[in-house]
Design a protein around this motif. Structure first.
Motif, PDB file in Angstrom:
ATOM      1  N   SER A  88      28.019  -2.860 -32.355  1.00 56.54           N
ATOM      2  CA  SER A  88      26.999  -2.677 -31.335  1.00 56.54           C
ATOM      3  C   SER A  88      25.798  -1.977 -31.945  1.00 56.54           C
ATOM      4  N   ILE A  89      24.610  -2.509 -31.715  1.00 55.17           N
ATOM      5  CA  ILE A  89      23.392  -1.879 -32.241  1.00 55.17           C
ATOM      6  C   ILE A  89      22.377  -1.672 -31.116  1.00 55.17           C
ATOM      7  N   GLY A  90      22.884  -1.453 -29.898  1.00 56.62           N
ATOM      8  CA  GLY A  90      21.982  -1.217 -28.768  1.00 56.62           C
ATOM      9  C   GLY A  90      22.275   0.089 -28.066  1.00 56.62           C
ATOM     10  N   HIS A  91      22.796   1.082 -28.812  1.00 55.48           N
ATOM     11  CA  HIS A  91      23.215   2.337 -28.178  1.00 55.48           C
ATOM     12  C   HIS A  91      22.042   3.098 -27.582  1.00 55.48           C
ATOM     13  N   ALA A  92      20.864   2.949 -28.170  1.00 52.62           N
ATOM     14  CA  ALA A  92      19.680   3.633 -27.634  1.00 52.62           C
ATOM     15  C   ALA A  92      19.333   3.121 -26.243  1.00 52.62           C
ATOM     16  N   GLY A  93      19.698   1.881 -25.935  1.00 52.02           N
ATOM     17  CA  GLY A  93      19.454   1.348 -24.596  1.00 52.02           C
ATOM     18  C   GLY A  93      20.245   2.094 -23.543  1.00 52.02           C
ATOM     19  N   PHE A  94      21.516   2.386 -23.827  1.00 45.12           N
ATOM     20  CA  PHE A  94      22.334   3.149 -22.886  1.00 45.12           C
ATOM     21  C   PHE A  94      21.856   4.598 -22.806  1.00 45.12           C
ATOM     22  N   MET A  95      21.388   5.120 -23.928  1.00 41.39           N
ATOM     23  CA  MET A  95      20.800   6.461 -23.917  1.00 41.39           C
ATOM     24  C   MET A  95      19.575   6.495 -23.017  1.00 41.39           C
TER      25      MET A  95
ATOM     26  N   ALA B 138      25.165  11.385 -13.074  1.00 39.76           N
ATOM     27  CA  ALA B 138      24.455  10.227 -12.526  1.00 39.76           C
ATOM     28  C   ALA B 138      23.958   9.324 -13.648  1.00 39.76           C
ATOM     29  N   GLY B 139      23.361   9.920 -14.670  1.00 37.80           N
ATOM     30  CA  GLY B 139      22.892   9.136 -15.809  1.00 37.80           C
ATOM     31  C   GLY B 139      24.029   8.492 -16.579  1.00 37.80           C
ATOM     32  N   GLY B 140      25.124   9.233 -16.766  1.00 39.54           N
ATOM     33  CA  GLY B 140      26.269   8.696 -17.482  1.00 39.54           C
ATOM     34  C   GLY B 140      26.927   7.545 -16.745  1.00 39.54           C
ATOM     35  N   ILE B 141      27.069   7.687 -15.439  1.00 40.68           N
ATOM     36  CA  ILE B 141      27.687   6.613 -14.641  1.00 40.68           C
ATOM     37  C   ILE B 141      26.807   5.369 -14.628  1.00 40.68           C
ATOM     38  N   ALA B 142      25.492   5.572 -14.521  1.00 43.53           N
ATOM     39  CA  ALA B 142      24.580   4.423 -14.559  1.00 43.53           C
ATOM     40  C   ALA B 142      24.687   3.694 -15.895  1.00 43.53           C
ATOM     41  N   ALA B 143      24.761   4.454 -16.992  1.00 45.77           N
ATOM     42  CA  ALA B 143      24.904   3.839 -18.313  1.00 45.77           C
ATOM     43  C   ALA B 143      26.252   3.138 -18.441  1.00 45.77           C
ATOM     44  N   ALA B 144      27.309   3.733 -17.862  1.00 46.95           N
ATOM     45  CA  ALA B 144      28.628   3.104 -17.911  1.00 46.95           C
ATOM     46  C   ALA B 144      28.649   1.783 -17.144  1.00 46.95           C
ATOM     47  N   ILE B 145      27.971   1.747 -15.995  1.00 45.27           N
ATOM     48  CA  ILE B 145      27.882   0.499 -15.227  1.00 45.27           C
ATOM     49  C   ILE B 145      27.153  -0.572 -16.042  1.00 45.27           C
ATOM     50  N   CYS B 146      26.058  -0.172 -16.689  1.00 49.80           N
ATOM     51  CA  CYS B 146      25.347  -1.120 -17.559  1.00 49.80           C
ATOM     52  C   CYS B 146      26.239  -1.574 -18.705  1.00 49.80           C
ATOM     53  N   GLY B 147      27.024  -0.637 -19.248  1.00 50.38           N
ATOM     54  CA  GLY B 147      27.947  -0.994 -20.310  1.00 50.38           C
ATOM     55  C   GLY B 147      28.984  -2.002 -19.865  1.00 50.38           C
ATOM     56  N   PHE B 148      29.457  -1.847 -18.638  1.00 50.97           N
ATOM     57  CA  PHE B 148      30.434  -2.800 -18.097  1.00 50.97           C
ATOM     58  C   PHE B 148      29.792  -4.171 -17.897  1.00 50.97           C
TER      59      PHE B 148
ATOM     60  N   SER C  92      29.415   3.962 -23.543  1.00 46.81           N
ATOM     61  CA  SER C  92      28.141   3.916 -22.818  1.00 46.81           C
ATOM     62  C   SER C  92      27.958   5.137 -21.928  1.00 46.81           C
ATOM     63  N   PHE C  93      29.046   5.598 -21.297  1.00 49.02           N
ATOM     64  CA  PHE C  93      28.956   6.777 -20.439  1.00 49.02           C
ATOM     65  C   PHE C  93      28.449   7.984 -21.219  1.00 49.02           C
ATOM     66  N   PHE C  94      29.040   8.228 -22.377  1.00 46.90           N
ATOM     67  CA  PHE C  94      28.623   9.400 -23.156  1.00 46.90           C
ATOM     68  C   PHE C  94      27.230   9.215 -23.747  1.00 46.90           C
ATOM     69  N   ALA C  95      26.838   7.976 -24.048  1.00 50.80           N
ATOM     70  CA  ALA C  95      25.459   7.737 -24.492  1.00 50.80           C
ATOM     71  C   ALA C  95      24.482   8.082 -23.371  1.00 50.80           C
ATOM     72  N   GLY C  96      24.843   7.729 -22.123  1.00 52.10           N
ATOM     73  CA  GLY C  96      24.005   8.087 -20.978  1.00 52.10           C
ATOM     74  C   GLY C  96      23.902   9.580 -20.777  1.00 52.10           C
ATOM     75  N   VAL C  97      25.019  10.285 -20.960  1.00 52.81           N
ATOM     76  CA  VAL C  97      25.008  11.745 -20.852  1.00 52.81           C
ATOM     77  C   VAL C  97      24.120  12.347 -21.940  1.00 52.81           C
ATOM     78  N   ALA C  98      24.222  11.810 -23.155  1.00 54.02           N
ATOM     79  CA  ALA C  98      23.365  12.294 -24.245  1.00 54.02           C
ATOM     80  C   ALA C  98      21.890  12.096 -23.901  1.00 54.02           C
ATOM     81  N   GLY C  99      21.567  10.943 -23.323  1.00 54.15           N
ATOM     82  CA  GLY C  99      20.191  10.715 -22.894  1.00 54.15           C
ATOM     83  C   GLY C  99      19.754  11.688 -21.812  1.00 54.15           C
ATOM     84  N   GLY C 100      20.650  11.989 -20.874  1.00 53.43           N
ATOM     85  CA  GLY C 100      20.334  12.959 -19.831  1.00 53.43           C
ATOM     86  C   GLY C 100      20.076  14.343 -20.396  1.00 53.43           C
ATOM     87  N   LEU C 101      20.890  14.760 -21.349  1.00 48.80           N
ATOM     88  CA  LEU C 101      20.666  16.054 -21.999  1.00 48.80           C
ATOM     89  C   LEU C 101      19.325  16.064 -22.732  1.00 48.80           C
ATOM     90  N   PHE C 102      19.042  14.981 -23.421  1.00 52.41           N
ATOM     91  CA  PHE C 102      17.773  14.860 -24.149  1.00 52.41           C
ATOM     92  C   PHE C 102      16.587  14.994 -23.200  1.00 52.41           C
TER      93      PHE C 102
END
Length: 355
Positions: free
Chosen positions: A75-82, A120-130, A235-245
């Protein structure tokens, strides 16, 4: 079939979690350490920012390692989930900006609201990941890489043209409520989850898929189901990382979540060793500190003008040279699939019985 059976039984792969790291003991140790670190850095904004960036990169690298390392996908789209996590968390935080929990102190109320926005950000990213993973993880190799790359670019362009997200100018005014302790907590959590997955029956199925997907499927492993679950967790943890950022930088804009950012995360995973959580952590720390080391080197040689531009110009070639040198000297990465507790006993003499 022999390969999948061997992997499923755990042979040839990283062993389970050491006894001191099981149960609630790690949490009891981590919380006081994080609070102490937060107190020590209370008067050092630069150190706080640097450690926060380092923590976010560790979360991204360890979470991507679940897909690229343990499952053997690319996978090379992790920044998208972030980006999904950053913008959804930021918008949620702005909506709750004037909300406070009356029976809690202001600082504690802010942290509770921050956790809500991160979820909220992590769940949204997880849904996109699914949604992305369910159809695309039936593909393999380069095809999956192209799909994830396309998703990352779609998210970036969508954000860049959405008024609610600030378009190209970015989203500003997000409450800066993140802290080293909060980032450190999520670092601890993603590492714990990654190691628990690796040592579980679910993890053994992921290892089997990585070693030989056809053999694993022939032995009854639901390869698509396991890959999708791993993708959703990542994807969930990538979303959380983006939220922290989003909660410790003044403004977030689409330029922070480009293909280059995705490749930086991939570099961290490959440099540390595909499948090694320890390797992902070490590589994330090293590659986060590398630009600061280069800035210090330029300053020492008197290069004051356009310093940031010079660092940005040399950083990616240095990444490339490091990867080339690594692939030549150690193709499996710094740690391979091993963890630090599997290597240390070789360096530290064992105590003799009766001593």
């Amino acid at each position: 079939m022999h390969t999948a059976a061997a992997v499923s039984s755990g042979s040839g792969k990283p062993s389970g979690i050491p006894a001191p790291l099981r149960g609630i003991f790690p949490l009891l140790v981590a919380l006081p350490v994080l609070l102490l670190l937060e107190w020590l850095l209370s008067n050092s904004p630069f150190a706080t920012y640097l450690l926060s960036i380092m923590g976010v990169n560790i979360i991204l690298a360890v979470s991507l390692n679940i897909v690229n390392g343990m499952t053997g996908q690319f996978s090379i789209g992790h920044a998208g989930f972030m980006a999904v996590g950053a913008y959804l968390s930021g918008v949620t935080s702005l909506a709750l900006k004037d909300v406070a929990i009356s029976f809690l102190p202001v600082a504690a109320s802010d942290q509770v609201i921050l956790v809500v926005t991160l979820l909220a950000g992590g769940i949204a990213a997880a849904i996109c990941g699914f949604l992305v993973g369910l159809p695309s993880l039936r593909l393999r190799g380069d095809y999956l890489a192209i799909v994830t790359l396309g998703f990352g670019e779609i998210i970036r362009v969508a954000v860049q043209n959405t008024e609610a997200f600030g378009k190209a100018l970015g989203l500003s005014g997000i409450p800066q409520t993140s802290s080293v302790a909060m980032v450190g907590f999520w670092v601890f959590l993603v590492v714990l989850v990654a190691r628990r997955i690796a040592a579980s029956s679910h993890g053994r199925s992921l290892w089997a898929i990585r070693e030989d997907e056809v053999a694993a499927e022939a032995m009854g492993v639901n390869t698509t189901g396991y890959k999708v679950r791993a993708f959703v967790i990542s994807s969930f943890f990538a979303g959380v990382a983006g939220g922290l950022f989003a909660h410790f930088v003044p403004i977030i804009n689409p330029g922070s979540f480009t293909f280059v950012k995705s490749m930086e995360i991939v570099v961290m995973v490959v440099l540390g060793g595909l499948g090694s959580t320890t390797g992902a952590i070490v590589a994330a720390v090293f590659l986060t500190l590398l630009p600061e080391g280069l800035r210090s080197a330029f300053t020492a040689f008197g290069a004051e003008g356009s310093l940031a531009q010079k660092v940005d110009q040399i950083r990616m070639p240095v990444y490339g040279m490091l990867l080339v040198a690594l692939m030549l000297a150690r193709p499996q990465g710094l740690f391979g699939t091993r963890e630090i507790w599997e290597i240390l006993p070789r360096w530290i003499p064992r105590r003799r019985k009766g001593m």
